[in-house]
Design an enzyme around this catalytic site. Structure first.
Site, mmCIF file in Angstrom:
data_model
loop_
_atom_site.group_PDB
_atom_site.id
_atom_site.type_symbol
_atom_site.label_atom_id
_atom_site.label_comp_id
_atom_site.label_asym_id
_atom_site.label_seq_id
_atom_site.Cartn_x
_atom_site.Cartn_y
_atom_site.Cartn_z
ATOM 1 N N LYS A 11 41.362 -1.344 3.576
ATOM 2 C CA LYS A 11 40.444 -2.280 4.248
ATOM 3 C C LYS A 11 41.219 -3.277 5.131
ATOM 4 C CE LYS A 11 36.515 -0.677 2.767
ATOM 5 N NZ LYS A 11 35.483 -0.189 3.707
ATOM 6 N N GLY A 70 27.957 6.632 6.487
ATOM 7 C CA GLY A 70 27.571 6.133 5.158
ATOM 8 C C GLY A 70 26.189 5.517 5.166
ATOM 9 N N TYR A 73 42.497 0.368 -2.172
ATOM 10 C CA TYR A 73 41.313 -0.061 -1.407
ATOM 11 C C TYR A 73 41.654 -1.239 -0.486
ATOM 12 C CZ TYR A 73 36.403 -1.573 -0.792
ATOM 13 O OH TYR A 73 35.167 -1.946 -0.287
ATOM 14 N N SER A 74 42.416 -2.222 -1.016
ATOM 15 C CA SER A 74 42.797 -3.384 -0.195
ATOM 16 C C SER A 74 43.639 -2.945 0.992
ATOM 17 C CB SER A 74 43.577 -4.405 -1.036
ATOM 18 O OG SER A 74 42.811 -4.839 -2.140
ATOM 19 N N ALA A 75 44.562 -2.003 0.758
ATOM 20 C CA ALA A 75 45.399 -1.498 1.865
ATOM 21 C C ALA A 75 44.526 -0.840 2.929
ATOM 22 C CB ALA A 75 46.423 -0.501 1.330
HETATM 23 P P1 NDP Z 1 27.928 3.201 -1.517
HETATM 24 O O1 NDP Z 1 28.839 3.851 -2.494
HETATM 25 O O2 NDP Z 1 26.622 2.659 -1.978
HETATM 26 O O3 NDP Z 1 27.649 4.222 -0.282
HETATM 27 C C1 NDP Z 1 28.734 4.833 0.330
HETATM 28 C C2 NDP Z 1 28.256 5.594 1.545
HETATM 29 O O4 NDP Z 1 29.396 6.197 2.190
HETATM 30 C C3 NDP Z 1 27.314 6.739 1.210
HETATM 31 O O5 NDP Z 1 26.398 6.877 2.277
HETATM 32 C C4 NDP Z 1 28.239 7.956 1.143
HETATM 33 O O6 NDP Z 1 27.588 9.193 1.423
HETATM 34 C C5 NDP Z 1 29.217 7.606 2.275
HETATM 35 N N1 NDP Z 1 30.513 8.267 2.103
HETATM 36 C C6 NDP Z 1 31.410 8.078 1.092
HETATM 37 N N2 NDP Z 1 32.476 8.883 1.265
HETATM 38 C C7 NDP Z 1 32.256 9.586 2.399
HETATM 39 C C8 NDP Z 1 32.978 10.577 3.109
HETATM 40 N N3 NDP Z 1 34.171 11.039 2.679
HETATM 41 N N4 NDP Z 1 32.438 11.100 4.241
HETATM 42 C C9 NDP Z 1 31.249 10.665 4.686
HETATM 43 N N5 NDP Z 1 30.510 9.715 4.078
HETATM 44 C C10 NDP Z 1 31.005 9.187 2.935
HETATM 45 O O7 NDP Z 1 28.811 2.060 -0.820
HETATM 46 P P2 NDP Z 1 28.403 0.596 -0.330
HETATM 47 O O8 NDP Z 1 27.128 0.644 0.418
HETATM 48 O O9 NDP Z 1 28.583 -0.340 -1.448
HETATM 49 O O10 NDP Z 1 29.614 0.312 0.690
HETATM 50 C C11 NDP Z 1 29.519 0.609 2.072
HETATM 51 C C12 NDP Z 1 30.785 0.112 2.739
HETATM 52 O O11 NDP Z 1 30.929 -1.290 2.498
HETATM 53 C C13 NDP Z 1 32.064 0.763 2.194
HETATM 54 O O12 NDP Z 1 32.972 0.961 3.230
HETATM 55 C C14 NDP Z 1 32.583 -0.263 1.211
HETATM 56 O O13 NDP Z 1 33.977 -0.168 1.056
HETATM 57 C C15 NDP Z 1 32.189 -1.542 1.917
HETATM 58 N N6 NDP Z 1 32.092 -2.698 1.047
HETATM 59 C C16 NDP Z 1 31.239 -2.695 -0.018
HETATM 60 C C17 NDP Z 1 31.162 -3.811 -0.840
HETATM 61 C C18 NDP Z 1 30.243 -3.884 -2.008
HETATM 62 O O14 NDP Z 1 30.352 -4.882 -2.761
HETATM 63 N N7 NDP Z 1 29.341 -2.941 -2.221
HETATM 64 C C19 NDP Z 1 32.000 -4.983 -0.599
HETATM 65 C C20 NDP Z 1 32.847 -4.875 0.554
HETATM 66 C C21 NDP Z 1 32.881 -3.771 1.342
HETATM 67 P P3 NDP Z 1 26.815 10.002 0.216
HETATM 68 O O15 NDP Z 1 25.537 9.249 -0.054
HETATM 69 O O16 NDP Z 1 26.589 11.351 0.776
HETATM 70 O O17 NDP Z 1 27.749 9.970 -0.966
#
Ligand code: NDP
Length: 244
Positions: free
Chosen positions: A159, A13, A155-157
């Site tokens: 995480k 990601g 999502y909570s489950a």
């Molecule tokens: P974004 O939606 O901004 O970015 C998500 C990233 O994950 C992108 O790079 C996306 O790739 C990649 N991704 C999503 N699905 C897949 C998949 N199936 N296979 C491979 N790559 C994937 O998310 P955030 O930066 O906000 O969040 C990053 C992490 O932090 C997540 O795990 C989220 O749950 C966690 N988080 C975020 C919070 C927030 O407030 N933002 C709070 C707490 C936790 P692509 O660009 O190609 O779509």
């Protein structure tokens, strides 16, 4: 600039949001980067250019972490030939809905990406990392996995599951000098949170602001440094004082 002798960090990601900030921070700390993402090629290429400006190498790798075969095909040979010293398991999605209205697809897509993805990615990298007898693993969970959040049962489950998985893995691989920790962000300003009602949420955050991706990246960066010798199996909240 010659970068061949640098260590390698794999960040899932890494194309956007928190992952992008982690990639840039680790590149500044001297790592070459393997940036994994799902489909946003333009965003991934932009981050690659930013990393190269810092003076590190950046290989972008496109695959869906919820797909076991796709993950193995994209990663296995690469990590076997050149094991990463750092893995940041950051990719994740949210599909929010009240549980009574939650569709089976909303449940499955979140669990298969966030939690099955952990198996697919971490199982692929684990043997090569164990061979090296050193490493740092950081799993990005969420405050929702610590406290539970209405509208986010799926999502909570997922995480909370990551916290359990990371703590158990820490007990298995600590003897091989691989340190495993979890970072649990609160509300961070990214695409994922862009539609949240800010005026309703800010009163819940003692620091009175959404976090920046860089707030998370600097904690991840510290956990990945060699000077972190003894933080292991922990969950570090980065949430502006929200109760985690
Ligand atoms: P974004 O939606 O901004 O970015 C998500 C990233 O994950 C992108 O790079 C996306 O790739 C990649 N991704 C999503 N699905 C897949 C998949 N199936 N296979 C491979 N790559 C994937 O998310 P955030 O930066 O906000 O969040 C990053 C992490 O932090 C997540 O795990 C989220 O749950 C966690 N988080 C975020 C919070 C927030 O407030 N933002 C709070 C707490 C936790 P692509 O660009 O190609 O779509």
């Amino acid at each position: 600039m010659k970068t061949k002798n640098k260590k390698t960090a794999l960040v899932t990601g890494g194309s956007r949001g928190i992952g992008r900030a982690i990639v840039l921070r680790l590149a500044e700390s001297g790592f070459n980067i393997r940036l994994a993402y799902k489909s946003n090629h333009d965003a991934a290429q932009k981050v690659k250019t930013e990393v190269e400006k810092i003076g590190a190498e950046c290989e972008v790798i496109c695959f869906d972490i919820s797909d076991y075969q796709a993950t193995k095909s994209a990663l296995a040979a690469k990590v076997d030939a050149d094991p990463p010293q750092v893995v940041v398991y950051n990719a994740g999605i949210a599909r929010d809905n009240l549980f009574v209205w939650m569709t089976r697809d909303e449940w499955d897509s979140v669990l298969s990406t966030n939690l099955d993805g952990f198996y697919n990615v971490m199982h692929t990298v684990m043997f090569p990392m164990l061979r090296e007898k050193q490493g740092r693993i950081v799993i990005i969970s969420s405050i929702s996995g610590q406290t539970g959040q209405a509208g986010q049962v799926n999502y909570s489950a997922s995480k909370a599951g990551l916290i359990g998985a990371a703590k158990a893995l820490a007990r298995e691989v600590g003897k091989r000098n691989i340190l495993v920790n979890v970072v649990a962000p609160g509300i961070i300003a990214t695409d994922m949170t862009s539609k949240l009602p800010k005026d309703q949420i800010l009163p819940l955050i003692p620091l009175n602001r959404f976090g920046n991706p860089g707030d998370v990246a600097s904690v991840v960066d510290f956990l990945c440094k060699e000077e972190n010798m003894y933080i292991h199996g922990q969950v570090i909240g980065v949430n502006g004082g929200m109760a985690g």
